[in-house]
Design a protein around this motif. Structure first.
Motif, short mmCIF file in Angstrom:
data_model
loop_
_atom_site.label_atom_id
_atom_site.label_comp_id
_atom_site.label_asym_id
_atom_site.label_seq_id
_atom_site.Cartn_x
_atom_site.Cartn_y
_atom_site.Cartn_z
N GLU A 146 0.82 -1.21 0.00
CA GLU A 146 0.00 0.00 0.00
C GLU A 146 0.85 1.26 0.00
OE1 GLU A 146 -3.06 0.81 2.88
OE2 GLU A 146 -4.16 -0.99 2.29
N GLU A 147 1.87 1.24 0.84
CA GLU A 147 2.72 2.43 0.91
C GLU A 147 3.43 2.64 -0.41
OE1 GLU A 147 3.42 3.41 4.56
OE2 GLU A 147 5.25 4.61 4.37
N LEU A 148 3.86 1.55 -1.00
CA LEU A 148 4.49 1.61 -2.32
C LEU A 148 3.53 2.20 -3.35
CD1 LEU A 148 7.31 0.81 -3.04
CD2 LEU A 148 6.54 -1.48 -3.58
N THR A 149 2.30 1.72 -3.29
CA THR A 149 1.28 2.19 -4.22
C THR A 149 1.04 3.68 -4.05
OG1 THR A 149 0.23 0.01 -4.09
CG2 THR A 149 -1.08 1.82 -5.01
N GLY A 150 0.90 4.11 -2.80
CA GLY A 150 0.66 5.52 -2.53
C GLY A 150 1.81 6.39 -3.00
N TRP A 151 3.00 5.94 -2.74
CA TRP A 151 4.19 6.66 -3.15
C TRP A 151 4.20 6.85 -4.67
CZ3 TRP A 151 7.84 9.53 -1.04
CH2 TRP A 151 9.03 9.75 -1.72
N ALA A 152 3.95 5.78 -5.38
CA ALA A 152 3.95 5.86 -6.84
C ALA A 152 2.81 6.75 -7.33
CB ALA A 152 3.83 4.46 -7.43
N ALA A 153 1.68 6.66 -6.66
CA ALA A 153 0.54 7.46 -7.09
C ALA A 153 0.87 8.95 -6.98
CB ALA A 153 -0.68 7.12 -6.24
N ARG A 154 1.55 9.31 -5.91
CA ARG A 154 1.92 10.72 -5.75
C ARG A 154 2.89 11.17 -6.84
NH1 ARG A 154 0.94 9.23 -0.44
NH2 ARG A 154 2.99 8.29 -0.15
N GLN A 155 3.86 10.32 -7.12
CA GLN A 155 4.81 10.64 -8.19
C GLN A 155 4.07 10.80 -9.52
OE1 GLN A 155 8.57 9.90 -8.08
NE2 GLN A 155 8.47 9.97 -5.86
N MET A 187 3.49 1.25 -10.00
CA MET A 187 2.58 1.89 -10.93
C MET A 187 1.55 0.91 -11.47
SD MET A 187 2.88 5.12 -11.43
CE MET A 187 2.15 5.30 -13.06
N SER A 188 1.88 -0.36 -11.45
CA SER A 188 0.91 -1.33 -11.93
C SER A 188 -0.27 -1.43 -10.98
CB SER A 188 1.58 -2.70 -12.08
OG SER A 188 1.79 -3.29 -10.81
N ARG A 189 -0.12 -0.86 -9.80
CA ARG A 189 -1.18 -0.90 -8.79
C ARG A 189 -1.93 0.42 -8.69
NH1 ARG A 189 -2.14 -5.50 -5.77
NH2 ARG A 189 -1.05 -6.95 -7.09
N THR A 190 -1.63 1.34 -9.61
CA THR A 190 -2.24 2.66 -9.50
C THR A 190 -3.75 2.59 -9.66
OG1 THR A 190 -0.24 3.60 -10.40
CG2 THR A 190 -2.16 5.01 -10.39
N GLY A 191 -4.21 1.61 -10.39
CA GLY A 191 -5.64 1.49 -10.60
C GLY A 191 -6.33 0.64 -9.55
N ASP A 192 -5.62 0.33 -8.49
CA ASP A 192 -6.16 -0.54 -7.44
C ASP A 192 -7.32 0.12 -6.70
OD1 ASP A 192 -6.50 -2.52 -5.60
OD2 ASP A 192 -4.35 -2.76 -5.21
#
Lengths: 182, 182
Positions: free
Chosen positions: A46-55, A92-97
């Motif tokens: 989740e943290e990884l996903t959030g980090w990428a989403a912000r980027q 980034m593959s989880r951005t649409g999660d």
DNA sequence: ATGACTTGCAACACTTATGTTGCGAGTAAT
DNA sequence: ATTACTCGCAACATAAGTGTTGCAAGTCAT
């Protein structure tokens, strides 16, 4: 620790089903240490996903999609997104999660930005008047995905990749003199 | 049993990490029955992969890619592949699996067929003389993948999807009068 | 040096999926 | 009816990943 997040990105990019043990090893720490920072595997992802989403959001925002000529904006946003996506392939593959509210929101907003941009592009005569914007957007996403995959595998400048993406999206590969199929 | 294979395809298409129990349930049999036919989970996936690979090879072969005008062949093979790929979404995602010799061989042969076809298309003036055939092929694959995803999600005729794929590949979405980016 | 903090290590409990086996019921062919 | 076959069911064993805890060792600031 950023070290752990970056290690997780590397490991998960190579194998999304990788173990906490493998992540810990890649980060050079003990597995228990990873668990101390991220209570569960899910929390880590989740943290990884959030980090990428912000980027991702930042990459799109900094292209000023609404206040730049469509063609320029298209190129800029493509290059920016490719930079993020090659560095954070797994995340980034989880951005649409749907399970991640922030990522889902970012994803939706970017999609709206993208659709506005494509509409402006069509109105400006950059896109054909009969272009199906839904299909156009999906093809655009697929092209970015493909270019990013190449970037991950073989390296390569985001600008060069973006050029190829935009060129493929706008011109395709057919000869201008060839007959139209439909 | 074909019943089990088809159930596995459905279940794995929705969730590649699905359980043997879920597969058994979808097939309407007990889990032990699945294990009696397929000793391990891996064996089940392998058989699925092989099955899809054969369908894939047949789909490409029946388009007679080498003896038909390039544009026609391109359309035909696209439609054929889309038919297979929408019905065997999960299994086809494993076609490039190196662990499966038969699937890997099929995948390579099809790639060769595809490259020959694209080269013929370029020589025939269907593709631009300056088209990068490697990149062209990858974009073509990505377009098929995207169209198949739509086919899986929303249904749709393979012919209509193929038309959009070939159209996007050859013409792109840009206006013919718009400036070129590079 | 003391105290606060972090880490590695070992050990543990827990969960879940996997794969196996034996048995009894049902079915079909002869 | 006997034989052969398949299936469902229950039970078991195993393995692997996850998450927790206690303790010893190390670092760092004061």
């Amino acid at each position: 620790m950023r070290t752990i997040l970056e290690a997780a990105e590397r490991v998960f990019a190579a194998n999304p089903a990788a173990t906490m043990e493998q992540v810990a090893q890649a980060a050079g720490v003990a597995r228990t240490t990873v668990h101390r920072r991220f209570a569960t595997r899910e929390a880590l992802v989740e943290e990884l996903t959030g980090w990428a989403a912000r980027q991702f959001a930042e990459a799109v925002a900094s292209a000023h999609v609404d206040s730049t000529p469509p063609l320029v904006a298209l190129y800029q946003v493509t290059a920016n997104v490719l930079r993020v996506k090659t560095n954070w392939w797994f995340a980034m593959s989880r951005t649409g999660d749907r399970a991640h509210p922030e990522a889902a929101r970012v994803h939706e907003e970017v999609r709206d930005d993208c659709e506005r941009l494509l509409r402006r592009a069509r109105e400006a005569g950059v896109l054909r008047p009969d272009a199906d914007l839904g299909w156009t957007r999906r093809v655009y996403y697929a092209l970015i995905h493909e270019a990013a995959a190449e970037g991950v595998a073989e390296g390569g400048e985001a600008e060069a990749l973006a050029t190829r993406v935009v060129d493929a999206l706008l011109r395709g590969f057919g000869s201008p003199t060839a007959p139209v199929i439909a």
